[in-house]
Motif scaffolding. Structure first.
Motif, mmCIF file in Angstrom:
data_model
loop_
_atom_site.group_PDB
_atom_site.id
_atom_site.type_symbol
_atom_site.label_atom_id
_atom_site.label_comp_id
_atom_site.label_asym_id
_atom_site.label_seq_id
_atom_site.Cartn_x
_atom_site.Cartn_y
_atom_site.Cartn_z
ATOM 1 N N ARG A 89 0.400 -1.088 -0.136
ATOM 2 C CA ARG A 89 -0.065 0.097 -0.108
ATOM 3 C C ARG A 89 0.833 1.291 -0.056
ATOM 4 O O ARG A 89 0.477 2.476 -0.107
ATOM 5 C CB ARG A 89 -0.915 0.141 1.151
ATOM 6 N N GLY A 90 1.932 1.045 0.145
ATOM 7 C CA GLY A 90 3.154 2.058 0.205
ATOM 8 C C GLY A 90 2.891 2.919 1.460
ATOM 9 O O GLY A 90 3.161 4.249 1.491
ATOM 10 N N GLN A 91 2.664 2.131 2.530
ATOM 11 C CA GLN A 91 2.767 2.904 3.910
ATOM 12 C C GLN A 91 4.013 3.232 4.496
ATOM 13 O O GLN A 91 4.085 3.857 5.677
ATOM 14 C CB GLN A 91 1.592 2.244 4.859
ATOM 15 N N ASN A 166 0.485 2.428 -7.748
ATOM 16 C CA ASN A 166 0.334 3.268 -8.919
ATOM 17 C C ASN A 166 0.878 4.651 -8.882
ATOM 18 O O ASN A 166 1.948 4.881 -9.579
ATOM 19 C CB ASN A 166 -0.994 3.446 -9.544
ATOM 20 N N TRP A 167 0.744 5.313 -7.599
ATOM 21 C CA TRP A 167 1.571 6.556 -7.624
ATOM 22 C C TRP A 167 3.071 6.438 -7.396
ATOM 23 O O TRP A 167 3.761 7.461 -7.479
ATOM 24 C CB TRP A 167 0.901 7.174 -6.328
ATOM 25 N N ALA A 168 3.595 5.269 -7.111
ATOM 26 C CA ALA A 168 5.184 5.246 -7.094
ATOM 27 C C ALA A 168 5.729 4.280 -8.117
ATOM 28 O O ALA A 168 6.936 3.860 -7.911
ATOM 29 C CB ALA A 168 5.194 4.468 -5.473
ATOM 30 N N GLY A 169 5.139 4.031 -9.290
ATOM 31 C CA GLY A 169 5.396 3.376 -10.201
ATOM 32 C C GLY A 169 4.807 2.228 -10.657
ATOM 33 O O GLY A 169 5.170 1.513 -11.552
ATOM 34 N N GLY A 172 5.977 -1.305 -12.648
ATOM 35 C CA GLY A 172 7.181 -1.042 -13.169
ATOM 36 C C GLY A 172 8.324 -0.855 -11.866
ATOM 37 O O GLY A 172 9.497 -0.502 -12.479
ATOM 38 N N ALA A 173 7.776 -1.045 -11.021
ATOM 39 C CA ALA A 173 8.583 -0.838 -9.779
ATOM 40 C C ALA A 173 8.536 -1.564 -8.601
ATOM 41 O O ALA A 173 7.038 -2.181 -8.202
ATOM 42 C CB ALA A 173 8.903 0.691 -9.285
ATOM 43 N N VAL A 174 9.411 -1.948 -7.550
ATOM 44 C CA VAL A 174 8.860 -2.458 -6.303
ATOM 45 C C VAL A 174 9.625 -1.679 -5.156
ATOM 46 O O VAL A 174 10.655 -0.976 -5.356
ATOM 47 C CB VAL A 174 9.631 -3.875 -6.313
#
Length: 184
Positions: A89-91, A166-169, A172-174
């Motif tokens: 979740r990008g927390q 999505n907001w962090a890539g 295409g990113a981990v």
């Protein structure tokens, strides 16, 4: 045998005092010094990390290496599933990013090894690695994505990784969760 004898507690106390009469309190100053880590430990860790990344980037390629799907995730034993969910979740605060777009496998391996070393030296907890989606890779397969994932799984300091939100890539990113440095 009568355990309720009024003399029994005094006898036990006298026996205890007699048995510990020669015991002396240890001085805090007389503690054994901490053992110093081997002098070549950092060099050995760098060499082992480089060997693992070499194998991951240049080793034999199996078809299953490419079958990563869009969503990527990994967690070591002992890492709570809730921690992986928070990562997905990008927390966690992203403390640094590495962009591997358009690099060869060899160059990506070198950059990834240096980046992870740098992140661990700075005691960063969460970093982002942008590997791209592989849309321009041969046969449309994401070579760097697969290689990065293999490298991260083999790196002992990586606790978990997950596709970035999505907001962090996005896919295409981990986002990578790194082990905290041992207290010094």
């Amino acid at each position: 045998m009568n355990h309720d004898s009024p003399d029994k507690p005094d006898d036990e106390l006298a026996l205890w005092r007699d048995s510990v009469a020669d015991v002396q309190r240890l001085s805090l100053r007389r503690r054994a010094p901490k053992a110093a880590p081997p002098k070549d430990l950092d060099a050995r860790r760098r060499t082992e990390t480089q060997e693992v990344l070499n194998e991951a980037m240049h080793g034999e390629i199996a078809p299953e290496d490419f079958e990563t799907g869009d969503q990527s995730q990994f967690r070591r034993d002992g890492v709570a599933p809730a921690t992986l969910r928070k990562l997905r979740r990008g927390q966690f605060a992203i403390q640094a990013s590495l962009d591997l777009h358009g690099l060869t496998r060899a160059r990506a391996q070198t950059e990834l090894a240096a980046f992870l070393r740098h992140a661990l030296n700075r005691d960063w907890r969460c970093v982002r690695i942008i590997h791209g989606k592989g849309l321009r890779s041969p046969q449309g397969r994401p070579v760097l994505k697969a290689r990065v994932e293999i490298s991260l799984q083999r790196h002992e300091q990586v606790l978990a990784y997950a596709s970035a939100p999505n907001w962090a890539g996005g896919h295409g990113a981990v986002l990578v969760l790194l082990r905290r440095a041992a207290p010094r």
